[in-house]
Design a protein around this motif. Structure first.
Motif, PDB file in Angstrom:
ATOM      1  N   SER A 296       0.844  -1.196   0.000  1.00 15.12           N
ATOM      2  CA  SER A 296       0.000   0.000   0.000  1.00 15.12           C
ATOM      3  C   SER A 296       0.876   1.241   0.000  1.00 15.12           C
ATOM      4  CB  SER A 296      -0.917   0.021   1.228  1.00 15.12           C
ATOM      5  OG  SER A 296      -1.600   1.264   1.335  1.00 15.12           O
ATOM      6  N   SER A 297       0.391   2.290  -0.660  1.00 16.21           N
ATOM      7  CA  SER A 297       1.125   3.552  -0.697  1.00 16.21           C
ATOM      8  C   SER A 297       0.991   4.336   0.603  1.00 16.21           C
ATOM      9  CB  SER A 297       0.640   4.409  -1.871  1.00 16.21           C
ATOM     10  OG  SER A 297      -0.749   4.700  -1.745  1.00 16.21           O
ATOM     11  N   THR A 298       0.186   3.832   1.550  1.00 15.65           N
ATOM     12  CA  THR A 298       0.081   4.472   2.866  1.00 15.65           C
ATOM     13  C   THR A 298       0.776   3.654   3.944  1.00 15.65           C
ATOM     14  OG1 THR A 298      -2.055   3.394   3.268  1.00 15.65           O
ATOM     15  CG2 THR A 298      -2.101   5.590   2.267  1.00 15.65           C
ATOM     16  N   CYS A 299       1.588   2.686   3.528  1.00 18.38           N
ATOM     17  CA  CYS A 299       2.244   1.769   4.468  1.00 18.38           C
ATOM     18  C   CYS A 299       3.736   2.076   4.495  1.00 18.38           C
ATOM     19  CB  CYS A 299       1.983   0.327   4.031  1.00 18.38           C
ATOM     20  SG  CYS A 299       3.104  -0.896   4.698  1.00 18.38           S
ATOM     21  N   ALA A 300       4.219   2.627   5.594  1.00 18.95           N
ATOM     22  CA  ALA A 300       5.636   2.967   5.713  1.00 18.95           C
ATOM     23  C   ALA A 300       6.545   1.739   5.635  1.00 18.95           C
ATOM     24  CB  ALA A 300       5.882   3.741   6.995  1.00 18.95           C
ATOM     25  N   PRO A 301       6.217   0.629   6.340  1.00 21.12           N
ATOM     26  CA  PRO A 301       7.069  -0.566   6.201  1.00 21.12           C
ATOM     27  C   PRO A 301       7.118  -1.095   4.772  1.00 21.12           C
ATOM     28  CG  PRO A 301       5.676  -0.735   8.148  1.00 21.12           C
ATOM     29  CD  PRO A 301       5.185   0.438   7.379  1.00 21.12           C
ATOM     30  N   CYS A 302       6.062  -0.836   3.976  1.00 18.75           N
ATOM     31  CA  CYS A 302       6.073  -1.273   2.572  1.00 18.75           C
ATOM     32  C   CYS A 302       7.180  -0.559   1.805  1.00 18.75           C
ATOM     33  CB  CYS A 302       4.727  -1.003   1.916  1.00 18.75           C
ATOM     34  SG  CYS A 302       3.352  -1.937   2.627  1.00 18.75           S
ATOM     35  N   ALA A 303       7.318   0.742   2.048  1.00 19.97           N
ATOM     36  CA  ALA A 303       8.379   1.495   1.382  1.00 19.97           C
ATOM     37  C   ALA A 303       9.747   0.985   1.799  1.00 19.97           C
ATOM     38  CB  ALA A 303       8.237   2.980   1.707  1.00 19.97           C
ATOM     39  N   THR A 304       9.893   0.670   3.075  1.00 14.39           N
ATOM     40  CA  THR A 304      11.173   0.154   3.574  1.00 14.39           C
ATOM     41  C   THR A 304      11.534  -1.160   2.894  1.00 14.39           C
ATOM     42  OG1 THR A 304      10.791   1.219   5.716  1.00 14.39           O
ATOM     43  CG2 THR A 304      12.412  -0.567   5.643  1.00 14.39           C
ATOM     44  N   PHE A 305      10.546  -2.051   2.765  1.00  8.94           N
ATOM     45  CA  PHE A 305      10.809  -3.340   2.123  1.00  8.94           C
ATOM     46  C   PHE A 305      11.041  -3.184   0.627  1.00  8.94           C
ATOM     47  CE2 PHE A 305       8.835  -7.072  -0.091  1.00  8.94           C
ATOM     48  CZ  PHE A 305       9.905  -7.928   0.084  1.00  8.94           C
ATOM     49  N   ASN A 306      10.254  -2.342  -0.027  1.00 14.48           N
ATOM     50  CA  ASN A 306      10.363  -2.204  -1.475  1.00 14.48           C
ATOM     51  C   ASN A 306      11.682  -1.581  -1.914  1.00 14.48           C
ATOM     52  OD1 ASN A 306       7.935  -3.393  -2.239  1.00 14.48           O
ATOM     53  ND2 ASN A 306       6.773  -1.501  -1.950  1.00 14.48           N
ATOM     54  N   ALA A 307      12.309  -0.816  -1.029  1.00 11.42           N
ATOM     55  CA  ALA A 307      13.571  -0.172  -1.404  1.00 11.42           C
ATOM     56  C   ALA A 307      14.602  -1.188  -1.905  1.00 11.42           C
ATOM     57  CB  ALA A 307      14.118   0.638  -0.228  1.00 11.42           C
ATOM     58  N   PRO A 308      14.808  -2.348  -1.223  1.00  6.30           N
ATOM     59  CA  PRO A 308      15.705  -3.366  -1.781  1.00  6.30           C
ATOM     60  C   PRO A 308      14.988  -4.375  -2.681  1.00  6.30           C
ATOM     61  CG  PRO A 308      15.197  -3.924   0.487  1.00  6.30           C
ATOM     62  CD  PRO A 308      14.512  -2.616   0.207  1.00  6.30           C
ATOM     63  N   PHE A 309      13.690  -4.592  -2.447  1.00  5.72           N
ATOM     64  CA  PHE A 309      12.984  -5.649  -3.175  1.00  5.72           C
ATOM     65  C   PHE A 309      12.784  -5.278  -4.639  1.00  5.72           C
ATOM     66  CE2 PHE A 309       8.821  -7.808  -4.231  1.00  5.72           C
ATOM     67  CZ  PHE A 309       9.356  -9.089  -4.332  1.00  5.72           C
ATOM     68  N   VAL A 310      12.466  -4.031  -4.931  1.00  6.22           N
ATOM     69  CA  VAL A 310      12.227  -3.628  -6.316  1.00  6.22           C
ATOM     70  C   VAL A 310      13.476  -3.812  -7.178  1.00  6.22           C
ATOM     71  CG1 VAL A 310      11.691  -1.673  -7.820  1.00  6.22           C
ATOM     72  CG2 VAL A 310      10.290  -2.113  -5.790  1.00  6.22           C
ATOM     73  N   ASP A 366      11.951  -9.697   4.172  1.00  5.89           N
ATOM     74  CA  ASP A 366      13.340  -9.266   4.295  1.00  5.89           C
ATOM     75  C   ASP A 366      14.100  -9.978   3.188  1.00  5.89           C
ATOM     76  OD1 ASP A 366      14.834 -11.780   5.482  1.00  5.89           O
ATOM     77  OD2 ASP A 366      13.018 -11.538   6.688  1.00  5.89           O
ATOM     78  N   MET A 367      15.174  -9.366   2.720  1.00  3.71           N
ATOM     79  CA  MET A 367      15.843  -9.881   1.537  1.00  3.71           C
ATOM     80  C   MET A 367      16.514 -11.226   1.771  1.00  3.71           C
ATOM     81  SD  MET A 367      14.755  -7.874  -0.568  1.00  3.71           S
ATOM     82  CE  MET A 367      15.517  -8.760  -1.919  1.00  3.71           C
ATOM     83  N   SER A 368      16.876 -11.524   3.004  1.00  4.64           N
ATOM     84  CA  SER A 368      17.428 -12.847   3.287  1.00  4.64           C
ATOM     85  C   SER A 368      16.378 -13.919   3.015  1.00  4.64           C
ATOM     86  CB  SER A 368      17.900 -12.921   4.737  1.00  4.64           C
ATOM     87  OG  SER A 368      18.334 -14.227   5.059  1.00  4.64           O
ATOM     88  N   SER A 369      15.140 -13.667   3.447  1.00  4.50           N
ATOM     89  CA  SER A 369      14.058 -14.631   3.217  1.00  4.50           C
ATOM     90  C   SER A 369      13.701 -14.695   1.743  1.00  4.50           C
ATOM     91  CB  SER A 369      12.828 -14.240   4.036  1.00  4.50           C
ATOM     92  OG  SER A 369      13.096 -14.292   5.416  1.00  4.50           O
ATOM     93  N   VAL A 370      13.709 -13.551   1.060  1.00  3.56           N
ATOM     94  CA  VAL A 370      13.406 -13.530  -0.377  1.00  3.56           C
ATOM     95  C   VAL A 370      14.414 -14.378  -1.137  1.00  3.56           C
ATOM     96  CG1 VAL A 370      13.345 -12.064  -2.436  1.00  3.56           C
ATOM     97  CG2 VAL A 370      12.203 -11.316  -0.334  1.00  3.56           C
ATOM     98  N   ASN A 371      15.691 -14.163  -0.870  1.00  4.67           N
ATOM     99  CA  ASN A 371      16.722 -14.945  -1.556  1.00  4.67           C
ATOM    100  C   ASN A 371      16.652 -16.418  -1.182  1.00  4.67           C
ATOM    101  OD1 ASN A 371      18.596 -13.272  -3.278  1.00  4.67           O
ATOM    102  ND2 ASN A 371      18.626 -12.037  -1.417  1.00  4.67           N
ATOM    103  N   GLY A 372      16.363 -16.692   0.088  1.00  5.64           N
ATOM    104  CA  GLY A 372      16.238 -18.087   0.508  1.00  5.64           C
ATOM    105  C   GLY A 372      15.116 -18.798  -0.203  1.00  5.64           C
TER     106      GLY A 372
END
Length: 673
Positions: A296-310, A366-372
């Motif tokens: 969501s564009s109103t979710c601060a943790p979403c922005a934090t996660f998307n910064a490395p995920f995108v 988190d990117m560790s879980s994504v890569n795993g």
């Protein structure tokens, strides 16, 4: 399917081991609280969740955080434990911790509606579990006719996210009780596969050795012995049987059971056996991992996660499928939220954002879980192929989509999800600082429920759909993509994913350029000829290896070996369009006659030969000459005399079969030029 909630009273009957279990609850009713259970406070925070985070089976109980300092108890029905001195409480759970601590989770008992007596408690400082716990209860509440137990939270409940609980049971443990907990062999296999699983010590006596047996479809029984262990009550052991599961293509009921524990039958045979359906597939392909992000564009943790995920997704764009669903919370939510996204959220039991799903299962953000997850997912083969084409939306708002699926096993209760998405959006800016979003879902085709499909091994199915995209949040009509998702409705596992090709056209050539037996081209091969006959040397027991080379490198070649000799190996060739296909067959027989009396009636000379051979004793006979892999290299009708020229053949051993009205004989010769 999960068992319906049961409340089992103790039956005082000799030999009835089920009388040891007083209550079980797996939340399969979907109601909260379940029948007979109560909640004493914050009942709105307890729910039935369509997840399996406690590693039971969906659904499970879930407590959701609240910004409050308080306590809540999920309370069992009253249970008559008259005459008992101790019982065991078993349950699975997983705590998703937010941070900050200052709260506890636990289990407690009481009788007569009095005060709660703690039997297990944790003060979380991080995530806990998932774990399967056995708690021995031997306090003064045991032995009472109105025994109750509960699961509770107490303290600052803002500092936790969610607590999941499943598969609760209260029982009086037996002395010697090994239980088959699960069969972990994957349900779809190709080639020899290990039979694996987990056993659990459900009894008081430590398990030092165990014997495990298995059979498929009621056939031969295979037994393995495991020793040198020391499993106390509550401990589990992962096993791998000695004999491999190795069967022809088809569907099998794999039954695995405990034959003995510590060299003797255990006290409860009822929990010793499990059965799992195993499908031996005809073919395997690469499986493309699917990521579905709820954001969501109103979710601060979403922005934090998307910064490395995108950036990670951009790097892996050719290897993954990506879809994002914008949610209508927190706060005002994302303006690109749709009810279809909400239905997809409900299907997965999404309870916060960002929430990531990989191939149908929850993945931590988190990117560790994504890569795993990614590294594990790319190693899992796929058992479905598809090609898909979609039209350009150049005039009007309608898109046509054509999908052809080719399964390599039988799949029931599957779902085809088609998702129209926009590669990049910028018009849904909210409050979290993000200014653009990728692969945003605009429409699900025909809707969020998708299309129910049943698939049969090597039987292609084509589905054509047309969708009007008017009224969606599309910003740029030339920036659209279509994701294809093939998913098991019940387990949620995604068996294949990918994208449709814009205005795609796929080749329809299903011919072979070569058909080989043990590496040698079948004599007389012609791409237009589909059926071949190969006679193998006497005594051959191993089915030869058959390979096919497709004319179009994008075609799919599937070899289904004969299961015995004589027998038929089939080679199915599916063109790139997956709709056009040809089936080549090779019928294998085995030569007979070498060593028979009839062989003395003829002679073949010279042997070895430099190229020319003569046959004495043959009159008006049929002569067939085979190489060592049974390929026919020469055939002569009504032979009576004269030289046979083999000078064009390679050096080696050949078999000369002579067939007349009175006998059939085979001679072995060596060609050495």
């Amino acid at each position: 399917m999960k068992k319906i909630y049961t409340f089992l009273l103790l039956i005082a009957m000799s030999g009835v081991v089920f009388a040891q279990t007083f209550i079980t609850e797996d939340f399969s009713s979907g109601t909260m609280p379940p029948s007979g259970w109560t909640i004493d406070n914050l009942s709105a925070q307890w729910s039935s969740s369509a997840t399996a985070n406690a590693e039971g089976t969906s659904p499970e109980a879930m407590f959701t955080w609240k910004q409050v300092i308080d306590a809540s108890h999920l309370i069992s029905p009253a249970i008559d434990l008259t005459g008992y001195q101790s019982v065991v409480l078993r349950f699975k759970h997983y705590l998703d911790n937010y941070g900050g601590g200052n709260y506890v989770i636990g289990a407690a008992t009481r009788s007569g509606g009095g005060d709660w007596n703690t039997v297990w408690e944790e003060s979380p400082t991080g995530h806990i579990g998932p774990e399967d716990l056995l708690i021995t209860v031997d306090n003064d509440d045991v032995g009472q006719s109105d025994f109750e137990f509960c699961f509770y939270l107490d303290g600052n409940l803002y500092n936790m996210n969610y607590w999941y609980i499943d598969d609760i049971s209260l029982f009086n443990p037996l002395n010697l009780d090994g239980a088959m907990q699960t069969i972990t062999t994957y349900p779809f296999v190709s080639g020899p596969t290990a039979v694996e699983g987990v056993v659990f010590n459900n009894g008081l006596t430590p398990i030092t050795s165990i014997e495990i047996s298995w059979q498929a479809n009621g056939g031969s029984i295979f037994t393995s012995n495991f020793s040198g262990m020391n499993l106390d009550m509550g401990d589990s052991y992962s096993f791998t049987c000695d004999d491999l599961f190795d069967f022809p293509i088809g569907l099998y009921d794999l039954q695995v059971w405990i034959s003995s524990v510590n060299g003797t039958p255990d006290d409860d045979p009822a929990n010793n056996s499990l059965t799992k359906e195993i499908s031996v597939v005809s073919h395997i392909v690469d499986r493309r991992p699917l990521f579905e992000e709820f954001t969501s564009s109103t979710c601060a943790p979403c922005a934090t996660f998307n910064a490395p995920f995108v950036p990670w997704c951009v790097t892996h764009a050719d290897d993954i499928t990506l879809v994002k669903y914008q949610m209508n919370w927190p706060g005002s939510g994302d303006p690109y939220y749709t009810e279809e996204g909400g239905e997809r959220r409900g299907y997965y039991g999404v309870t916060w954002v960002p929430w990531l799903v990989g191939n149908g299962s929850f993945v931590n953000t988190d990117m560790s879980s994504v890569n795993g997850f990614y590294n594990s997912a790319v190693d899992v083969p796929g058992f479905v192929s598809f090609v898909a084409s979609r039209t350009t939306v150049s005039r009007g708002t309608t898109m046509d989509i054509d999908i052809t699926l080719l399964p390599y096993a039988n799949f029931d209760n599957f779902n085809l999800q088609v998702v129209v998405f926009e590669y990049l959006t910028t018009g849904n800016v909210g409050t979290n600082g993000e200014t653009e979003w990728e692969h945003v879902m605009m429409k699900m085709v025909p809707d969020a429920s998708g299309t129910s499909i049943n698939l049969a091994d090597r039987e292609p199915i084509t589905i054509s759909q047309s969708i009007d995209l008017a009224g969606t949040n599309i910003e740029e009509w030339d920036d659209l993509g279509v994701a294809i998702i093939v998913q098991d409705l019940a387990s949620k596992e995604v068996h294949q994913s990918g994208y449709a090709v814009e205005n795609g056209v796929f080749a329809n050539d299903a011919t072979l350029t070569a058909l080989n037996v043990d590496g040698e081209l079948v004599a007389g091969f012609d791409p237009a000829v589909l059926n071949y006959y190969v006679e193998l040397p006497e005594g051959t027991t191993v089915v030869p290896s058959v390979t096919g080379v497709s004319t179009d490198p994008n075609a799919i070649v599937i070899v289904v070996p004969a299961t015995e000799l004589p027998g038929t190996t089939t080679v199915d060739v599916f063109a790139e369009d997956l709709q056009t296909y040809l089936t080549y067959t090779i019928d294998f027989t085995v030569l007979t006659g070498i060593g028979d009396d009839s062989a003395d009636k003829i002679s073949v000379y010279p042997n070895p030969s430099t190229g020319l051979i003569h046959i004495d004793g043959a009159k008006n006979a049929e002569i067939s000459i085979y190489n060592t892999v049974g390929v026919l290299v020469g055939e002569y009708n009504n032979y009576s005399e004269g030289a046979i020229d083999l000078s064009t053949q390679a050096n080696g051993i050949y078999f000369v079969k002579v067939s007349s009205e009175n006998f059939v004989a085979t001679k072995r010769i060596t060609l050495n030029r």
